[in-house]
Motif scaffolding. Structure first.
Motif, short mmCIF file in Angstrom:
data_model
loop_
_atom_site.label_atom_id
_atom_site.label_comp_id
_atom_site.label_asym_id
_atom_site.label_seq_id
_atom_site.Cartn_x
_atom_site.Cartn_y
_atom_site.Cartn_z
N PHE A 103 0.87 -1.19 0.00
CA PHE A 103 0.00 0.00 0.00
C PHE A 103 0.90 1.24 0.00
O PHE A 103 2.10 1.15 0.27
CB PHE A 103 -0.91 0.01 1.23
N GLU A 104 0.30 2.37 -0.31
CA GLU A 104 1.07 3.61 -0.31
C GLU A 104 0.91 4.29 1.04
O GLU A 104 -0.13 4.15 1.68
CB GLU A 104 0.59 4.53 -1.44
N GLY A 106 0.42 7.36 1.68
CA GLY A 106 -0.72 8.29 1.66
C GLY A 106 -2.02 7.59 2.01
O GLY A 106 -2.84 8.12 2.77
N GLY A 166 -20.52 6.76 -7.63
CA GLY A 166 -19.91 5.80 -8.56
C GLY A 166 -20.80 4.61 -8.84
O GLY A 166 -20.61 3.91 -9.82
N THR A 167 -21.77 4.35 -7.97
CA THR A 167 -22.67 3.23 -8.19
C THR A 167 -23.74 3.63 -9.20
O THR A 167 -24.27 4.74 -9.15
CB THR A 167 -23.34 2.81 -6.87
N ILE A 168 -24.02 2.71 -10.13
CA ILE A 168 -25.03 3.00 -11.15
C ILE A 168 -26.39 2.54 -10.65
O ILE A 168 -26.55 1.40 -10.22
CB ILE A 168 -24.69 2.28 -12.46
N ARG A 207 -24.53 11.58 -14.30
CA ARG A 207 -24.12 10.93 -15.53
C ARG A 207 -25.10 9.85 -15.95
O ARG A 207 -25.53 9.06 -15.12
CB ARG A 207 -22.76 10.28 -15.35
N VAL A 209 -25.62 6.48 -17.82
CA VAL A 209 -24.85 5.34 -18.33
C VAL A 209 -25.77 4.53 -19.24
O VAL A 209 -26.76 3.95 -18.78
CB VAL A 209 -24.31 4.46 -17.19
N ARG A 210 -25.43 4.54 -20.49
CA ARG A 210 -26.27 3.95 -21.53
C ARG A 210 -26.72 2.53 -21.17
O ARG A 210 -25.92 1.66 -20.88
CB ARG A 210 -25.49 3.94 -22.84
N GLY A 211 -28.03 2.36 -21.15
CA GLY A 211 -28.57 1.01 -20.95
C GLY A 211 -28.63 0.57 -19.50
O GLY A 211 -29.21 -0.46 -19.19
N LEU A 212 -27.98 1.32 -18.59
CA LEU A 212 -27.90 0.85 -17.21
C LEU A 212 -28.56 1.78 -16.21
O LEU A 212 -29.21 1.34 -15.27
CB LEU A 212 -26.43 0.62 -16.82
N THR A 215 -25.54 7.79 -12.47
CA THR A 215 -24.60 7.77 -11.36
C THR A 215 -23.98 9.15 -11.19
O THR A 215 -24.09 10.01 -12.07
CB THR A 215 -23.49 6.72 -11.59
N ILE A 217 -20.22 10.77 -10.32
CA ILE A 217 -18.81 10.43 -10.19
C ILE A 217 -18.10 11.50 -9.38
O ILE A 217 -18.24 12.70 -9.67
CB ILE A 217 -18.15 10.29 -11.58
N ALA A 221 -14.52 14.46 -12.61
CA ALA A 221 -14.42 14.02 -14.00
C ALA A 221 -15.11 15.05 -14.87
O ALA A 221 -16.22 15.47 -14.55
CB ALA A 221 -15.08 12.66 -14.16
N PRO A 222 -14.48 15.49 -15.93
CA PRO A 222 -15.06 16.56 -16.74
C PRO A 222 -16.40 16.13 -17.35
O PRO A 222 -16.61 14.96 -17.63
CB PRO A 222 -14.01 16.78 -17.84
N GLN B 229 7.81 -0.03 -1.58
CA GLN B 229 6.79 0.99 -1.78
C GLN B 229 6.87 2.05 -0.67
O GLN B 229 6.86 3.26 -0.93
CB GLN B 229 5.41 0.32 -1.76
N ASP B 233 7.86 5.96 -0.86
CA ASP B 233 6.94 6.98 -0.36
C ASP B 233 7.64 7.91 0.63
O ASP B 233 7.41 9.12 0.65
CB ASP B 233 5.73 6.31 0.32
N VAL B 289 -23.35 -4.27 -14.01
CA VAL B 289 -23.51 -2.88 -13.57
C VAL B 289 -22.31 -2.43 -12.74
O VAL B 289 -21.73 -1.36 -12.94
CB VAL B 289 -24.82 -2.73 -12.75
N SER B 293 -19.57 0.52 -13.27
CA SER B 293 -19.34 1.54 -12.24
C SER B 293 -17.85 1.70 -11.97
O SER B 293 -17.35 2.82 -11.84
CB SER B 293 -20.02 1.13 -10.92
N GLY B 307 -21.60 1.53 -22.06
CA GLY B 307 -22.99 1.28 -21.73
C GLY B 307 -23.39 -0.14 -22.05
O GLY B 307 -22.56 -0.92 -22.54
N ALA B 308 -24.64 -0.46 -21.75
CA ALA B 308 -25.11 -1.82 -21.97
C ALA B 308 -26.16 -1.83 -23.06
O ALA B 308 -26.93 -0.90 -23.21
CB ALA B 308 -25.69 -2.39 -20.69
#
Lengths: 225, 437
Positions: A103-104, A106, A166-168, A207, A209-212, A215, A217, A221-222, B229, B233, B289, B293, B307-308
């Motif tokens: 792990f890092e 941070g 993030g969950t659709i 956002r 999400v096509r077909g789903l 969500t 984000i 994200a732009p 790592q 760091d 799904v 995500s 997409g689906a």
């Protein structure tokens, strides 16, 4: 703040000592399970960083003994074992978090802060991050440089989406969350709601999400549309 | 089976020939005995019963001819067929002579003042012998087809079991090393089955040992890598801005090693044999799904439309964790190979008792000649994109473990890109319950 590090590997131990000291923690480092248990029993620690594969007494046994003795010190497991069973076992017997090696630094520090926040019982008054968040007290949504008050329905929608960023969510899942079971929902109710939020904050706030489904984000994200 | 049939036929023919010969010899002896007995009776005074001048033409050809001479006299004293001139100089006992153009079997008895000769046509004797001997062949002729049929039946039955076993053996591979069943197997085959089963066991042990070694090695590598790592760091705050880029390269190298180790462990886990117990059916649409995500932030930041197309509500007979690893591998591959602004489509469909998940991208595709190798370990078709070369091996191992499959092909609709698909047996189907034994 005092941290107990239970780690048998010399190099990892040394590196963690340095990293934690750089982050202004004071660190006690022991290299076997029995010494670890003695340390946990003897002193008050803010957090314990626990390796699982230890000589003398395994990390799991140590944790179990500590919890059985009523010790509620926050414990963060650091391990190379990434199978689901070990993870579940660790969390089940009372670990507060589980960090997989490698792990890092941070991420470790962030997890320590999160464990401490949870232990301190901070009420969550804000969902999301700096780019998009929902203020639960004032019912305002912040997206980029826009801040605005939401209607009750809009707030419920954004709350549902930002609770699990993030969950659709499919249309029926959103309907269930917003309107409850058995209520008659107009077929375009969700679309109308999303349209009104987008009108205030821009297309990128929710956002598609096509077909789903839809969500939110995090991380700015732009806007793709 | 043909050999066995030939053997049985050969034995039957041999048996037939020998019993034919034996029977002929026996008949010949019997006929001889009759000639001798008649001769003895003649000597004991029965000769008088033969008329001195028998009626001509009354002799059936099959009958025996009795001739009695006084020594030195040309004309027989008594004869059942005076026209037949038996040679008087014939040796005492049995002999064969040509008389009047025919072969005769003659028994000659010389007594005091009397020469008794009993004769029979050899052709008659032959005919009698052949007739009786041929009769002895009937049982063999009837039994031969019966025995052949029985042989055919027994061999077929044994072979059917063998065929079943053969199919079981066909199904054996690294992920399905099950011993062959010995129930219902012909006793003669048991030692064979037994040694095959022991071989399977040894094979399973050595494969398991290899898999454990990979898992252990990957595991052990994590500790020094963790140290590396952390050391890197810790150095971070002390790197002067001019060296930052080189330092980042070092850190990305460490990250790559971590990813490789994680994939090695996943592969070792995917290769592990099924531990038994029942498998909880998995809802694949949930995993589709989820996998979208997971990659959505990257896809969104790169302008990829993911997409689906078609979702199916059906469960498969494989654990969610494994189905998830397989589907997510395909989706993350698609994201890595699809250029900015591209499109990724997920689709689900059922075919027979299989559920297929397809991921179609608009990436560069894979040269046709490299396609057969994409599932090989450490094989990478495109070296420009970072990867461990283990992802698709993991996918293949997982799908095959549960009786499914993984397939990669180039798009056939004229656009560049690949269609990557995995299948799992639908829960509750025969193929699906196979995985849960």
């Amino acid at each position: 703040m005092r941290v107990l590090l239970v780690e048998d590997d010399l190099q990892i131990g040394q590196s963690l000592m340095r990293a934690l000291k750089d982050a202004s923690y004071s660190v006690d480092w022991v290299r076997d399970g029995l010494a670890g248990r003695a340390a946990v029993e003897a002193a008050e620690y803010t957090v314990v960083l626990l390796d699982l594969g230890l000589p003398g007494m395994s990390g799991i046994e140590l944790l179990r003994a500590a919890r059985a003795g009523g010790n509620a010190v926050p414990v963060l497991i650091l391990t190379a074992r990434d199978d689901l069973d070990s993870r579940i076992e660790g969390l089940d017997i009372g670990a507060d978090d589980y960090l997989l090696k490698p792990f890092e630094v941070g991420e470790l520090l962030a997890r320590i802060r999160a464990v401490l926040r949870r232990k301190a019982g901070y009420a969550v008054s804000r969902l999301g991050d700096d780019t998009i968040n929902l203020n639960l007290d004032q019912r305002t949504l912040t997206f980029g440089d826009k801040v605005g008050v939401l209607s009750a329905r809009e707030f419920a929608l954004m709350h549902a989406l930002l609770e699990h960023p993030g969950t659709i969510f499919s249309r029926s899942q959103i309907e269930d969350k917003l309107y409850g079971w058995g209520k008659e929902v107009e077929s375009n109710a969700v679309d109308v709601l999303i349209h009104s939020v987008r009108k205030k904050f821009g297309q990128g706030v929710i956002r598609n999400v096509r077909g789903l489904g839809w969500t939110v984000i995090l991380g700015g994200a732009p806007a793709g549309e | 089976m043909i050999a066995l049939g030939l053997l049985v036929s050969a034995v039957a023919i041999g048996q037939g020939i020998s019993s034919y010969q034996l029977c002929r010899a026996g008949m010949s002896a019997l006929l001889d005995l009759r000639l001798e007995q008649v001769a003895v009776r003649m000597r004991n005074g029965l000769a008088e019963t033969i008329p001195a001048t028998p009626s001509r033409g009354s002799q059936p050809s099959r009958d025996i001819v009795i001739t009695i001479h006084k020594p030195g006299s040309e004309v027989p004293l008594r004869s059942t067929d005076p026209s037949l001139q038996l040679p008087q100089d014939a040796a005492a006992g049995f002999s064969s002579h040509m008389v009047s153009g025919e072969r005769w079997r003659i028994y000659t008895l010389r007594d005091v003042g009397m020469l008794i000769q009993i004769a029979q046509r050899s052709s008659v004797r032959d005919e009698l012998e052949r007739e009786k001997a041929l009769n002895t062949l009937w049982p063999t002729l009837v039994l031969l087809p019966l025995v052949l049929g029985a042989v055919l039946l027994i061999v077929r039955m044994s072979l059917r079991k063998m065929k079943q076993l053969g199919e079981e053996v066909q199904g054996i591979d690294a992920s399905h090393l099950k011993p062959l069943p010995s129930a219902g197997v012909p006793t003669e085959l048991l030692p064979f089955i037994d040694s095959i089963n022991r071989m399977i066991e040894r094979l399973a042990q050595s494969i398991e040992a290899e898999r454990k070694f990979i898992a252990d090695a990957a595991h052990e590598l994590r500790t020094p890598l963790t140290a590396l790592q952390l050391q890197a760091d810790n150095l971070q705050p002390h790197i002067v801005p001019g060296n930052q880029e080189r330092f980042n390269e070092l850190r990305s190298g460490i990250g790559r090693s971590s990813a490789l180790i994680a994939q090695l462990l996943r592969l070792a886990r995917a290769d592990a044999p099924l531990s038994g117990g029942t498998i909880e059916p998995t809802d694949v649409s949930r995993i589709v799904v989820e996998s979208v995500s997971d990659v959505l932030p990257i896809a969104a930041s790169r302008g990829i439309d993911i997409g689906a197309e078609e979702m199916v509500a059906a469960k498969v007979a494989a654990p969610g964790a494994d189905v998830s690893v397989a589907v997510k591998n395909l989706v993350s591959n698609a994201v890595r190979y699809t250029p900015n602004g591209g499109t990724i489509d997920l689709g689900m469909r059922t075919e027979g008792n299989m559920m297929w998940v397809e991921v179609t991208d608009t990436g560069p595709g894979i040269p046709q000649e490299l396609l057969p190798r994409v599932f090989d370990r450490f094989f990478r078709a495109n070296l420009d994109v970072e990867g461990t070369g283990l992802g698709l091996s993991i996918v293949k191992s997982i799908t095959q473990k549960y009786g499914g499959d993984a397939v990669i092909r180039n798009r056939s609709d004229g656009r560049s890109g690949v269609v990557a698909a995995v299948s799992f047996p639908l829960a509750g189907t025969p193929a699906g319950s196979l995985g849960s034994t």
